[in-house]
Write an enzyme that holds these catalytic residues in place. Structure first.
Site, short mmCIF file in Angstrom:
data_model
loop_
_atom_site.label_atom_id
_atom_site.label_comp_id
_atom_site.label_asym_id
_atom_site.label_seq_id
_atom_site.Cartn_x
_atom_site.Cartn_y
_atom_site.Cartn_z
N GLY A 28 0.80 -1.23 0.00
CA GLY A 28 0.00 0.00 0.00
C GLY A 28 0.83 1.27 0.00
CG LEU A 30 -1.17 1.87 -3.87
CD1 LEU A 30 -2.44 1.63 -4.69
CD2 LEU A 30 -0.26 0.64 -3.93
CG HIS A 34 2.97 0.70 -5.64
ND1 HIS A 34 3.18 1.66 -4.68
CD2 HIS A 34 3.58 -0.42 -5.19
CE1 HIS A 34 3.86 1.14 -3.68
NE2 HIS A 34 4.13 -0.11 -3.96
N GLY A 144 8.37 -4.57 -8.82
CA GLY A 144 9.28 -3.51 -9.27
C GLY A 144 10.74 -3.93 -9.14
CE LYS A 146 11.87 1.44 -4.09
NZ LYS A 146 12.30 0.89 -2.78
CG ASP A 147 11.78 -3.74 -3.27
OD1 ASP A 147 12.18 -3.64 -2.12
OD2 ASP A 147 10.95 -2.96 -3.78
CD GLN A 150 9.95 -7.82 -2.68
OE1 GLN A 150 9.89 -7.69 -1.47
NE2 GLN A 150 9.21 -7.07 -3.48
CB SER A 182 10.52 4.20 -1.74
OG SER A 182 10.34 3.58 -0.48
NE ARG A 184 10.65 0.93 4.91
CZ ARG A 184 10.52 -0.31 4.47
NH1 ARG A 184 10.76 -0.59 3.21
NH2 ARG A 184 10.14 -1.27 5.28
O1 PAF Z 1 7.57 -5.19 -2.14
C1 PAF Z 1 6.62 -5.22 -1.33
O2 PAF Z 1 5.82 -4.29 -1.23
C2 PAF Z 1 6.49 -6.42 -0.40
O3 PAF Z 1 7.72 -6.92 -0.02
C3 PAF Z 1 5.59 -7.52 -0.99
C4 PAF Z 1 6.20 -8.13 -2.24
C5 PAF Z 1 4.21 -6.97 -1.30
C6 PAF Z 1 5.43 -8.66 0.04
O4 PAF Z 1 4.86 -8.20 1.21
#
Ligand code: PAF
Length: 279
Positions: A28, A30, A34, A144, A146-147, A150, A182, A184
């Site tokens: 969220g 956003l 996103h 994305g 950026k991560d 991940q 981000s 954040r």
């Molecule tokens: O990148 C994110 O926002 C989170 O790590 C995700 C992939 C939604 C998992 O909680």
């Protein structure tokens, strides 16, 4: 656009739309990054599901779970504009009921970078993403770049566990001055917002040195670090040159080398990355 809160109801919906769903998993708050995922999802499937869940299991004890920004009303407007069909907003108690004890762990790729500075983080990410894939049963899911780590970890999980869906990575979306978008960023005050530009500038400095012929990782790291160290409010968590597939450390860089950064600006930890050959 409809909002679904219960896991059972989401599963029922997913059964009816099997093979037609694109999923955009988010926590969220956003932003345009996103939105770019949702717009791409719209092109790839008949039904777009956006999940919004601030997943407690991917936050360490001293991390920002409580202060993570949330604004569901605003998120609904952004989602509607991007053409989302369903927002799935599960409750933590529904995702992790009493007695919960099952976890998904990608072993090697999570030892480096954010996995080293945030123990347990990726176990929480892969577990919740696997659960979302099981609940929503998407044919495609979008994340994305950026991560970067991940995304690499999720791709590995999907391959290793034979999950039947396509994973799509989308380019980093930046503010006009270069700051990677981000959720954040909302926690930065005005001075910190300025200081945060050191991340994208550090990446640009390393890319420029590489374009000028420098390939020694030690020398490139010196160039990139100097930009961050010049900023009083910024503290480097890691600055690493890695193979973009294995995430192993390198001594010599090439066009495909990943430069990944995590930097604390005030109390906010930000990440950014680029490939050295990127223009
Ligand atoms: O990148 C994110 O926002 C989170 O790590 C995700 C992939 C939604 C998992 O909680």
């Amino acid at each position: 656009m409809i909002i679904i809160e219960s896991v059972a109801q989401m599963q029922q919906f997913a059964r009816e739309r099997r093979g037609q769903i694109a999923l955009v998993p988010t926590m969220g708050y956003l932003h345009e990054g996103h939105a770019s995922l949702m717009v791409e999802a719209r092109k790839r499937a008949e039904t777009v599901v956006l999940s919004i869940f601030v997943n407690p299991t991917q936050f360490g004890v001293n991390e920002d779970l409580d202060s993570y920004p949330r604004d569901l009303e605003r998120d609904q407007r952004v989602a509607l504009e991007a053409g989302v069909d369903v927002i799935f907003v599960p409750k933590a108690a529904d995702m992790y009921p009493q007695g919960y004890q099952s976890w998904v762990n990608v072993e090697e790729l999570t030892r480096h970078l954010c996995g080293a500075s945030r123990p347990g983080h990726f176990r929480g990410v892969t577990t919740v993403v696997a659960k979302l894939f099981n609940i929503v049963a998407p044919k495609v899911a979008l994340f994305g770049n950026k991560d970067f780590q991940q995304l690499a970890v999720i791709r590995r999980m999907v391959r290793d566990l034979n999950m039947d869906l396509e994973i799509v990575g989308m380019p980093i979306v930046r503010e006009a001055d270069g700051l990677a978008m981000s959720s954040r960023n909302a926690r930065l005050d005005e001075g910190e917002r300025q200081s945060a530009l050191c991340l994208s500038r550090s990446l640009a400095a390393a890319r420029a040195a590489f374009a000028g012929g420098e390939t020694s990782v030690q020398a490139l790291a010196g160039v990139a670090l100097a930009v961050i160290e010049a900023e009083d409010a910024a503290q480097v968590d890691y600055l690493e040159f890695r193979d973009q597939d294995s995430l192993e450390a390198l001594e010599e860089a090439d066009e495909r080398t990943l430069l990944a950064l995590a930097v604390r600006v005030g109390s906010v930890r930000l990440i950014d990355n680029c490939l050295l050959g990127e223009r």
